[in-house]
Design a protein around this motif. Structure first.
Motif, short mmCIF file in Angstrom:
data_model
loop_
_atom_site.label_atom_id
_atom_site.label_comp_id
_atom_site.label_asym_id
_atom_site.label_seq_id
_atom_site.Cartn_x
_atom_site.Cartn_y
_atom_site.Cartn_z
N GLU A 221 86.73 -1.13 89.37
CA GLU A 221 85.38 0.02 89.78
C GLU A 221 84.59 -2.12 89.43
O GLU A 221 83.48 -2.68 90.61
CB GLU A 221 84.91 -0.01 88.37
N THR A 222 84.39 -2.72 88.20
CA THR A 222 84.03 -4.09 88.56
C THR A 222 84.40 -4.66 89.93
O THR A 222 83.35 -5.47 90.69
CB THR A 222 84.45 -4.99 87.34
N THR A 223 85.26 -5.18 90.35
CA THR A 223 85.83 -5.91 91.82
C THR A 223 84.42 -5.24 92.81
O THR A 223 84.56 -6.05 94.01
CB THR A 223 87.09 -5.85 91.70
N ASN A 224 85.73 -4.23 92.81
CA ASN A 224 84.76 -3.30 93.99
C ASN A 224 83.17 -3.28 94.15
O ASN A 224 82.55 -3.74 95.13
CB ASN A 224 84.61 -1.64 94.21
N ILE A 225 82.58 -3.76 93.38
CA ILE A 225 81.02 -3.46 92.57
C ILE A 225 80.05 -5.16 93.31
O ILE A 225 79.80 -4.89 94.07
CB ILE A 225 80.31 -2.93 91.66
N TYR A 226 81.16 -5.62 93.08
CA TYR A 226 80.54 -7.40 93.01
C TYR A 226 80.74 -7.83 95.02
O TYR A 226 80.08 -8.44 95.22
CB TYR A 226 81.74 -8.32 92.51
N SER A 227 81.73 -6.48 95.36
CA SER A 227 82.74 -6.26 96.82
C SER A 227 81.43 -5.86 97.05
O SER A 227 80.41 -6.84 98.82
CB SER A 227 83.59 -6.36 96.67
N ASP A 228 80.69 -5.02 97.08
CA ASP A 228 80.38 -4.75 97.51
C ASP A 228 78.47 -4.90 97.74
O ASP A 228 77.62 -5.56 98.40
CB ASP A 228 79.89 -3.29 97.02
N ILE A 229 77.62 -5.75 96.22
CA ILE A 229 76.89 -6.86 96.39
C ILE A 229 77.04 -8.00 97.49
O ILE A 229 76.04 -8.22 97.85
CB ILE A 229 76.82 -6.73 94.65
N LEU A 230 78.06 -9.11 97.12
CA LEU A 230 78.26 -9.82 98.00
C LEU A 230 78.43 -9.39 98.90
O LEU A 230 77.66 -10.65 100.60
CB LEU A 230 79.74 -10.36 97.71
N GLU A 231 78.70 -8.20 100.17
CA GLU A 231 78.96 -7.81 101.16
C GLU A 231 77.43 -7.53 101.94
O GLU A 231 76.90 -7.84 102.54
CB GLU A 231 79.89 -6.85 101.95
N SER A 232 76.45 -6.40 100.71
CA SER A 232 75.46 -6.82 101.43
C SER A 232 74.17 -7.53 101.41
O SER A 232 73.56 -8.53 102.72
CB SER A 232 75.06 -5.35 100.46
N THR A 233 74.76 -8.87 100.45
CA THR A 233 74.06 -10.17 100.40
C THR A 233 74.42 -10.61 101.39
O THR A 233 72.79 -11.50 102.13
CB THR A 233 74.31 -10.74 98.84
N MET A 234 74.78 -10.82 101.70
CA MET A 234 75.78 -11.91 103.12
C MET A 234 75.47 -10.39 104.16
O MET A 234 74.98 -11.68 105.75
CB MET A 234 76.89 -11.56 103.56
N ASP A 235 74.98 -9.80 104.83
CA ASP A 235 74.40 -9.06 105.84
C ASP A 235 72.60 -9.31 105.58
O ASP A 235 72.45 -9.49 106.62
CB ASP A 235 74.51 -8.01 105.39
N THR A 236 71.98 -9.39 103.97
CA THR A 236 71.06 -9.45 103.91
C THR A 236 70.72 -10.53 105.03
O THR A 236 69.53 -11.32 105.85
CB THR A 236 70.06 -9.05 102.90
N TYR A 237 71.16 -11.65 104.02
CA TYR A 237 71.17 -13.10 104.86
C TYR A 237 71.89 -13.09 106.19
O TYR A 237 70.53 -14.54 106.93
CB TYR A 237 71.69 -14.55 104.06
N SER A 238 72.58 -12.35 107.30
CA SER A 238 72.91 -12.86 108.34
C SER A 238 71.43 -11.91 108.68
O SER A 238 70.94 -13.34 110.26
CB SER A 238 74.14 -12.31 108.26
N SER A 239 70.40 -11.42 108.67
CA SER A 239 69.55 -10.43 109.40
C SER A 239 68.25 -11.41 109.35
O SER A 239 67.67 -11.65 110.23
CB SER A 239 69.60 -9.39 108.19
N ILE A 240 68.80 -12.19 108.23
CA ILE A 240 67.18 -12.94 107.85
C ILE A 240 67.34 -14.41 108.43
O ILE A 240 66.30 -14.79 109.55
CB ILE A 240 67.58 -13.65 105.98
#
Length: 308
Positions: A221-240
Motif C-alpha cells: 500500500e505504501t508503494t502504491n501511495i508513493y507511486s500515485d504521488i509521484l505520478e501526480s507530481t510528474m503530471d503537475t510539473y509537466s503541466s507547469i
C-alpha cells in the motif's frame, strides 16, 4: 562465499557443514556452484534460475529438493538508471540441508544475520527461518520506501526553486523503482499465500505468517501511495513546463507582432515611389512618430486583452 550457521541455539558461525545448519551463499563463484552441485547434489538449474535477475517469485520441487525464490530490495550504485530495484533470493531445502543463495550482497541479509544474533534465540526449524526471511524482506521494503520518499521530497523542493532536467530524470527513475517494488511485493505475497499450504506450519509459524502479511500489505500500500504521488507530481510539473512554454511563445509572438508594424511603416515610406514626403524635411520624424504611435496602440490592445 559460503558461510555455515548453527541456528538451533542462537546464530553461531561454524567452520563446516553440519546437519540442520544454514548454509548462506553470497555472490557465489564457480567453485561455490560446483561445491553445491557435487557435495549436496542440488539440481544445477536451481542456481541458474536464482542467478537470473528477472526471475519471478515462485517455488518448485525436484527430486525431493524444494526451491523458493523471493524478491528482495537492492540498492544499486548511485549513478545507476534505477538506483532501487529488486533481486532474487533463493532458498533451497531438503531434509537436513537448508541453503540460501543470492548473487548480490544486500544490506537486508547482513541485517538479517545481525538481528538474529542479537535475538540469541535462533530458529525452531527451516520453516521458521523461511518466514523470518519473508518478514525481513517486507521490513526492508518499507525502509527503502522511506528513502525513496525522502528523495522524492528533495527533488520536489529543487523543482519548486527551478524546473530542471536533472530533478525530473531523478523522479522518473524513482518511478521505475516503485514499479519494480510493487511487482516484487505482489509476487512475494502470492508466493507466501501458496507456501502456507505447502509447508508444515505450527501455531508459531501461523503467527509469523500473520505478521508477514501485515508488513507486506503495508509495503504494498505504501508503494502504491508513493507511486500515485509521484505520478501526480510528474503530471503537475509537466503541466507547469507546458504552461511556461506557452507563456514564452505568447510573449515572443506578441513582440514579433509589435515589431512588425514599425517595419511595415518604414518599408512603405522607404519605397522608391512618390508618397508625398520626398521633400519633407521632417519625413523621418513623422515616420518615427507614426511607428511609435501604432506600436503603442497595439501594445495597449495586447495588454487590455492580457496577451502580454
Amino acid at each position: 562465499m559460503r558461510t555455515y550457521w548453527n541456528y538451533n541455539d542462537g546464530l553461531t558461525l561454524l567452520n563446516e557443514w553440519q546437519p540442520n545448519c544454514w548454509i548462506q551463499v553470497t555472490c557465489p563463484t564457480d567453485e561455490d556452484r560446483q561445491h553445491l552441485e557435487n557435495e549436496y547434489k542440488i539440481p544445477d538449474y536451481f542456481l541458474t534460475d536464482i542467478s537470473d535477475a528477472d526471475e519471478r517469485a515462485r517455488y518448485e520441487y525436484d527430486d525431493g529438493w524444494m526451491l523458493i525464490i523471493l524478491r528482495i530490495p537492492y540498492v544499486k550504485e548511485i549513478r545507476s538508471r534505477t538506483p532501487y530495484t529488486t533481486v532474487p533470493l533463493g532458498i533451497i531445502h531438503k531434509r537436513d540441508i537448508t541453503i540460501t543463495v543470492c548473487y548480490y550482497e544486500t544490506n537486508m541479509m547482513i541485517d538479517f544475520v545481525s538481528y538474529q544474533q542479537k535475538r540469541g534465540v535462533g530458529f525452531t526449524d527451516y520453516v521458521d527461518m523461511i518466514f523470518r526471511i519473508f518478514l525481513s524482506s517486507a521490513v526492508w521494503y518499507l525502509k527503502r520506501l522511506k528513502q525513496i520518499n525522502n528523495l522524492i521530497e528533495k527533488a520536489k523542493r529543487n523543482l519548486d526553486k527551478e524546473v530542471n532536467n536533472e530533478s525530473l530524470i531523478g523522479l522518473s527513475r524513482l518511478q521505475d523503482s516503485l514499479t519494480y517494488f510493487a511487482t516484487s511485493i505482489r509476487g512475494n505475497e502470492n508466493l507466501l499465500a501458496k507456501l502456507k499450504f505447502k509447508l508444515q506450519i505450527d501455531e508459531l509459524d501461523a503467527d509469523m505468517i500473520e505478521d508477514v502479511n501485515i508488513e507486506m500489505t503495508q509495503a504494498r500500500e505504501t508503494t502504491n501511495i508513493y507511486s500515485d504521488i509521484l505520478e501526480s507530481t510528474m503530471d503537475t510539473y509537466s503541466s507547469i513546463i507546458n504552461n511556461n512554454m506557452n507563456n514564452v511563445m505568447r510573449t515572443l509572438t506578441s513582440v514579433s507582432i509589435l515589431m512588425m508594424f514599425p517595419t511595415l511603416i518604414a518599408s512603405l515610406f522607404g519605397m522608391n515611389l512618390i508618397n508625398g514626403m520626398e521633400n519633407n524635411a521632417h519625413g523621418f520624424a513623422i515616420a518615427l512618430i507614426i511607428s511609435v504611435a501604432v506600436s503603442g496602440l497595439i501594445w495597449w490592445i495586447f495588454r487590455h486583452k492580457r496577451l502580454i
